[in-house]
Enzyme design. Sequence first.
Site, PDB file in Angstrom:
ATOM      1  N   ARG A   1       7.116  -3.235  -1.443  1.00  0.00           N
ATOM      2  CA  ARG A   1       6.956  -3.655  -2.840  1.00  0.00           C
ATOM      3  C   ARG A   1       7.122  -2.508  -3.835  1.00  0.00           C
ATOM      4  NH1 ARG A   1       4.905  -7.071  -0.196  1.00  0.00           N
ATOM      5  NH2 ARG A   1       3.865  -5.357   0.852  1.00  0.00           N
ATOM      6  N   THR A   2       6.421  -1.403  -3.577  1.00  0.00           N
ATOM      7  CA  THR A   2       6.437  -0.320  -4.560  1.00  0.00           C
ATOM      8  C   THR A   2       7.851   0.221  -4.724  1.00  0.00           C
ATOM      9  OG1 THR A   2       4.183   0.231  -3.924  1.00  0.00           O
ATOM     10  CG2 THR A   2       5.373   1.881  -5.186  1.00  0.00           C
ATOM     11  N   ARG A  22       6.382   8.962  -2.867  1.00  0.00           N
ATOM     12  CA  ARG A  22       5.267   8.477  -2.034  1.00  0.00           C
ATOM     13  C   ARG A  22       5.199   9.390  -0.821  1.00  0.00           C
ATOM     14  NH1 ARG A  22       3.680   2.537   0.027  1.00  0.00           N
ATOM     15  NH2 ARG A  22       3.022   2.481  -2.136  1.00  0.00           N
ATOM     16  N   HIS A  41      -2.941   5.852  -6.595  1.00  0.00           N
ATOM     17  CA  HIS A  41      -1.745   5.024  -6.740  1.00  0.00           C
ATOM     18  C   HIS A  41      -1.776   4.503  -8.184  1.00  0.00           C
ATOM     19  CE1 HIS A  41       1.591   2.579  -5.882  1.00  0.00           C
ATOM     20  NE2 HIS A  41       1.205   1.982  -4.780  1.00  0.00           N
TER      21      HIS A  41
END
Lengths: 152, 305
Positions: free
Chosen positions: B56-57, B106, B134
């Site tokens: 998703r990110t 990330r 996050h």
Amino acid sequence: MEEKTLKISKIKDGTVIDHIPSGKALRVLSILGIRDDVDYTVSVGMHVPSSKMEYKDVIKIENRSLDKNELDMISLTAPNATISIIKNYEISEKFKVELPPKLIGIIKCKNQNCITNTREPVKPEFEIVSRHPLVLRCVYCQRTMNERDVFE
Amino acid sequence: MLKNKSVVSIDDVQNDDLFEIFDLSESMLKTIESKGNAPLLTNKIMATLFYEPSTRTRLSFESAMHRLGGSVITVSDTKTSSAAKGETLADTVRMASSYSDIIVIRHPLEGAARLASRFTSKPIINAGDGSGQHPTQTILDLFTIKKELGSIDGKVITMVGDLRYGRTIHSLIIALSRFDVKVNLVSPEILRLPEYVYSMLPDRNYVKEYNDLEEVIGETDVLYVTRIQKERFSDQNEYQSVIGSYSINSETVEKMKKKSVIMHPLPRVDEISPDVDNMPQAAYFRQAYYGVPVRMALIYKILGD
């Protein structure tokens, strides 16, 4: 006057670390890397009566000066310690240790998963959250460390 | 002001910026739904460096940049990049910053994004660093609460699951300290919120810990559920002892207020039963959907005119 009550003789040249909280002298010796193989005289007074602190520890080291890193480390465990530089039995300089606003490159982060514990070209960096009790925060991973974490 | 600034922690986003991002996210959402794209950053390039799995990110960042008319360069698999040859993150960031205008990172190690920000003058966005923070998920979470319930102030937010390693929890709880909310923390003993996160809160009075979800489910406006993350446990026996501690099913939801929402940063494993998915409280897929407009708004605030 206070000196007369001490059971440790004066030194000719070197450094006196005074007003160490009672019981912390051994930790200060460890910071300074003083073990059983020293080739200079070290006098340690523990649990010495003190007008300021009730009881304190005192360390006198012949023919040795301290660098900034050592002074910063001492400030973590003995924030009110005073340092006297002795030359020919006289105090040539006297000052209190000072906890710097940031500690850079002198202690490791206890968090094994912190990026500073890898090959990256950065020094561990800590901000002071609290002086009494000591709490440091890693600038990178945000984990906090107390005095025990620092010296374990 | 976020112009040309890095977003490494939620503290890098002040309240003024946050509310501007909310407004801009609404505009971006309308634009996506009407025209598809908002070509505002046609001359900009984003580099994405993902050293940890992400669906998703990563997709939402890349989709957001594409919808803004920008380009995306990426390392598709860090195992095939110079990192596998032993290149430091510092060097990779230096290199990537010379090829791009903004870097999204990330990484499995805490502090990686902060380190990256020290080796480039280009903005760094933290897309998750180990069990640290996050921040963009938090902006998205706050936007979702506001959009679904009308406001953040006055709400009771119950966080359940992995509060120890959950970086989305850490960022969100810090951000919620700026609002007039009550936060309930429900987790097994070994997954309690860490002390270092508590120490980042201006006061602890709005936070209370519970073992049993039943105690607080009735007063909850936002049920924020997190996955118990196997990959964060060094001791797999510890993981086995807590897996499945909390499972949200339709019976749980029946005890919730009519106008309440269930959120989850996703992916889920078994902490929310599929029979919840079609209930009106289930907001987690809508939350994921808002990920693109919110990230479009953030990227535009950083790189736009």
